[in-house]
Design an enzyme around this catalytic site. Sequence first.
Site, PDB file in Angstrom:
ATOM      1  N   SER A  68      -9.162   2.808  14.547  1.00 19.74           N
ATOM      2  CA  SER A  68      -8.787   1.233  15.757  1.00 19.74           C
ATOM      3  C   SER A  68      -8.926   2.529  17.151  1.00 19.74           C
ATOM      4  O   SER A  68      -9.401   3.951  17.501  1.00 19.74           O
ATOM      5  CB  SER A  68      -7.426   1.681  15.371  1.00 19.74           C
ATOM      6  N   VAL A 119       1.204  -1.075   0.281  1.00 21.27           N
ATOM      7  CA  VAL A 119       0.321  -0.371   0.132  1.00 21.27           C
ATOM      8  C   VAL A 119       0.811   1.497   0.068  1.00 21.27           C
ATOM      9  O   VAL A 119       0.393   2.517  -0.416  1.00 21.27           O
ATOM     10  CB  VAL A 119      -1.284   0.016   1.139  1.00 21.27           C
ATOM     11  N   TYR A 142       1.724   3.625  16.438  1.00 22.87           N
ATOM     12  CA  TYR A 142       0.015   3.588  15.933  1.00 22.87           C
ATOM     13  C   TYR A 142      -0.420   3.774  16.059  1.00 22.87           C
ATOM     14  O   TYR A 142      -1.678   4.672  15.471  1.00 22.87           O
ATOM     15  CB  TYR A 142       0.231   2.049  16.645  1.00 22.87           C
ATOM     16  N   ALA A 194      -0.438   7.000  17.468  1.00 19.60           N
ATOM     17  CA  ALA A 194      -0.725   8.405  16.667  1.00 19.60           C
ATOM     18  C   ALA A 194      -1.015   7.887  15.536  1.00 19.60           C
ATOM     19  O   ALA A 194      -1.870   9.212  15.227  1.00 19.60           O
ATOM     20  CB  ALA A 194       0.951   8.911  16.586  1.00 19.60           C
ATOM     21  N   ILE A 219      -9.664  -7.486  18.462  1.00 22.09           N
ATOM     22  CA  ILE A 219      -9.960  -8.462  17.143  1.00 22.09           C
ATOM     23  C   ILE A 219      -8.983  -8.982  17.032  1.00 22.09           C
ATOM     24  O   ILE A 219      -8.145  -9.313  16.676  1.00 22.09           O
ATOM     25  CB  ILE A 219     -10.477  -7.465  15.811  1.00 22.09           C
ATOM     26  N   LYS A 266      -2.601   6.284  14.082  1.00 21.35           N
ATOM     27  CA  LYS A 266      -4.666   5.616  14.103  1.00 21.35           C
ATOM     28  C   LYS A 266      -5.556   7.468  13.570  1.00 21.35           C
ATOM     29  O   LYS A 266      -6.305   7.365  13.807  1.00 21.35           O
ATOM     30  CB  LYS A 266      -4.963   4.747  14.450  1.00 21.35           C
TER      31      LYS A 266
HETATM   32  P1  NDP Z   1      -4.852  -8.546   9.899  1.00 19.27           P
HETATM   33  O1  NDP Z   1      -3.363  -7.771   9.954  1.00 19.27           O
HETATM   34  O2  NDP Z   1      -5.457  -9.323  10.057  1.00 19.27           O
HETATM   35  O3  NDP Z   1      -5.125  -7.501   8.115  1.00 19.27           O
HETATM   36  C1  NDP Z   1      -3.812  -6.702   8.191  1.00 19.27           C
HETATM   37  C2  NDP Z   1      -3.965  -6.748   6.502  1.00 19.27           C
HETATM   38  O4  NDP Z   1      -2.917  -6.049   6.012  1.00 19.27           O
HETATM   39  C3  NDP Z   1      -2.878  -8.456   6.522  1.00 19.27           C
HETATM   40  O5  NDP Z   1      -3.774  -9.384   5.323  1.00 19.27           O
HETATM   41  C4  NDP Z   1      -1.819  -7.578   6.118  1.00 19.27           C
HETATM   42  O6  NDP Z   1      -1.590  -8.371   4.977  1.00 19.27           O
HETATM   43  C5  NDP Z   1      -2.601  -6.160   4.734  1.00 19.27           C
HETATM   44  N1  NDP Z   1      -1.603  -5.510   5.189  1.00 19.27           N
HETATM   45  C6  NDP Z   1      -0.281  -5.152   5.764  1.00 19.27           C
HETATM   46  N2  NDP Z   1       0.397  -3.912   5.769  1.00 19.27           N
HETATM   47  C7  NDP Z   1       0.346  -4.125   4.495  1.00 19.27           C
HETATM   48  C8  NDP Z   1       1.303  -3.255   3.153  1.00 19.27           C
HETATM   49  N3  NDP Z   1       1.987  -2.186   3.676  1.00 19.27           N
HETATM   50  N4  NDP Z   1       0.398  -3.354   2.086  1.00 19.27           N
HETATM   51  C9  NDP Z   1      -0.867  -3.678   1.753  1.00 19.27           C
HETATM   52  N5  NDP Z   1      -1.580  -4.523   2.369  1.00 19.27           N
HETATM   53  C10 NDP Z   1      -0.713  -4.895   3.847  1.00 19.27           C
HETATM   54  O7  NDP Z   1      -5.483  -8.139  10.899  1.00 19.27           O
HETATM   55  P2  NDP Z   1      -6.497  -7.005  11.112  1.00 19.27           P
HETATM   56  O8  NDP Z   1      -7.548  -7.444   9.622  1.00 19.27           O
HETATM   57  O9  NDP Z   1      -7.565  -6.885  12.152  1.00 19.27           O
HETATM   58  O10 NDP Z   1      -6.300  -5.502  10.547  1.00 19.27           O
HETATM   59  C11 NDP Z   1      -7.331  -4.832   9.432  1.00 19.27           C
HETATM   60  C12 NDP Z   1      -7.533  -3.061  10.209  1.00 19.27           C
HETATM   61  O11 NDP Z   1      -7.892  -2.898  11.606  1.00 19.27           O
HETATM   62  C13 NDP Z   1      -5.613  -2.697   9.953  1.00 19.27           C
HETATM   63  O12 NDP Z   1      -5.913  -1.392   9.588  1.00 19.27           O
HETATM   64  C14 NDP Z   1      -5.733  -2.304  11.694  1.00 19.27           C
HETATM   65  O13 NDP Z   1      -4.743  -2.194  11.889  1.00 19.27           O
HETATM   66  C15 NDP Z   1      -7.611  -2.420  12.166  1.00 19.27           C
HETATM   67  N6  NDP Z   1      -7.593  -3.018  14.139  1.00 19.27           N
HETATM   68  C16 NDP Z   1      -7.666  -4.243  14.189  1.00 19.27           C
HETATM   69  C17 NDP Z   1      -7.894  -4.674  14.929  1.00 19.27           C
HETATM   70  C18 NDP Z   1      -7.486  -5.976  15.792  1.00 19.27           C
HETATM   71  O14 NDP Z   1      -7.388  -5.849  16.652  1.00 19.27           O
HETATM   72  N7  NDP Z   1      -7.505  -6.823  14.855  1.00 19.27           N
HETATM   73  C19 NDP Z   1      -7.723  -3.761  16.468  1.00 19.27           C
HETATM   74  C20 NDP Z   1      -8.427  -1.869  15.784  1.00 19.27           C
HETATM   75  C21 NDP Z   1      -8.154  -1.895  14.596  1.00 19.27           C
HETATM   76  P3  NDP Z   1       0.062  -8.321   4.299  1.00 19.27           P
HETATM   77  O15 NDP Z   1       0.904  -9.038   5.633  1.00 19.27           O
HETATM   78  O16 NDP Z   1      -0.434  -9.863   2.911  1.00 19.27           O
HETATM   79  O17 NDP Z   1       0.161  -7.015   3.721  1.00 19.27           O
END
Ligand code: NDP
Length: 264
Positions: A144, A66, A157, A159, A190, A161
Site C-alpha cells: 500500500s 487467509v 495498517y 505498520a 483505489i 504494509k
Molecule cells: P477489497 O476490500 O475490495 O478486496 C480485498 C479482498 O480481500 C476482499 O474481497 C476480501 O474478501 C478479501 N479478504 C479480506 N480479508 C480476508 C481474509 N482474512 N481471508 C481471505 N480473504 C480476505 O479491497 P482492494 O481490492 O482494494 O484490496 C486489495 C489489496 O489492495 C489489499 O491488500 C489492500 O490492503 C490493498 N490496497 C488497497 C487500496 C485501496 O485504496 N483500495 C490502497 C492500498 C492498498 P472477503 O471479505 O470476502 O474475505
Amino acid sequence: MRLGLEGKTVIITGGAGGIGKEAAKAFLREGAAVAVFARTKEKVDNFLREMHGQGFQKVYGEVLDVTDQEGVRCFLETVCQEFGTVDVWINNAGIAIDKPFLEYTENEWDTIMNTDLKAVWNCIRLVAPIMMKQERGVIINISSFASKIPSAGGAIYGAAKSGVSSLTRTLAAELAPYHIRVLGVVPGMIDTEISKANIEENGEQLVQNVSLGRLGTAEDLAGPIVFLASEQAEYMSGFDLEVTGGKFAVQNTRWAWKAKESLI
Ligand code: NDP
C-alpha cells in the site's frame, strides 16, 4: 506484446472482489488458469458464476480465510492437483480498520497484523518450496502507499504494509537463486470496498495529492500486476511498483491543473 502467461497457474488471495478480481480477469484473458479464495461465500460464488459466464473454464474458487494456514495449505494442494502447479502467487487479501491509535484493542492489532502481514509470510512459506523445486515462479505482494506515507488513523495498517514491503525485498534476494521473482505493488487510493467509507467521507480531499486528479479503479491495477507476472518483467524483482496516479509526485499537484485552466 507477448506476456507468456498462457497455461500458467495464478493464485490470488482475496481474489473474488476488488483489485484481486480485476487481476484475475486479466490473467484469465491471457490464457492463465486462476484460483482465488475469500471469506464471503456469496462473493466467491458470484465470481465463479461471472467467470464461467464469460466462458472461462480454468477457474477455481473457495471460501477460505487467509489466516487459516492449514486451510491455505489444502487449497494450494487442491489447485496443484487441478492445474498441475502454481506459477504466480499474489498476496492480495487485506483489511483495514481506522481509528485513533489509543482506541485499538489488542485483538484488532492481531486481526490486522495476522491478515495483512503474517498471512503474507505464511503463504510465501507454503508456496515457495513448490516454486523452489521447479526453479520458477513469481510472487507479488499487494502492499500500500501507506507503507511509504501512512495515514493518521491507520497506524496498524501502515505498520503491516511496511512489513509487507520489507518482506518483498528480503525474499526477492533469498529466492533469486531459484529464479523466483518477488515484487510488490503499491496502490494509491483505489475505489474498492476497503476504501469505500474513506472515499465517501473524504473523496475530494483524497484526490488533492494525486497528480492524475482522480481516484484509481481496480482495473487500473490489473494491467501492472499482470505485467509484473509476465515474461516481459523477467529482470524485475525486489521492489514496489507504485500504481498511484502520481500520488505525492510533488507537494502541490493542483498547481498544474490550475495552470492549465489559466491557459485555456
Ligand atoms: P477489497 O476490500 O475490495 O478486496 C480485498 C479482498 O480481500 C476482499 O474481497 C476480501 O474478501 C478479501 N479478504 C479480506 N480479508 C480476508 C481474509 N482474512 N481471508 C481471505 N480473504 C480476505 O479491497 P482492494 O481490492 O482494494 O484490496 C486489495 C489489496 O489492495 C489489499 O491488500 C489492500 O490492503 C490493498 N490496497 C488497497 C487500496 C485501496 O485504496 N483500495 C490502497 C492500498 C492498498 P472477503 O471479505 O470476502 O474475505
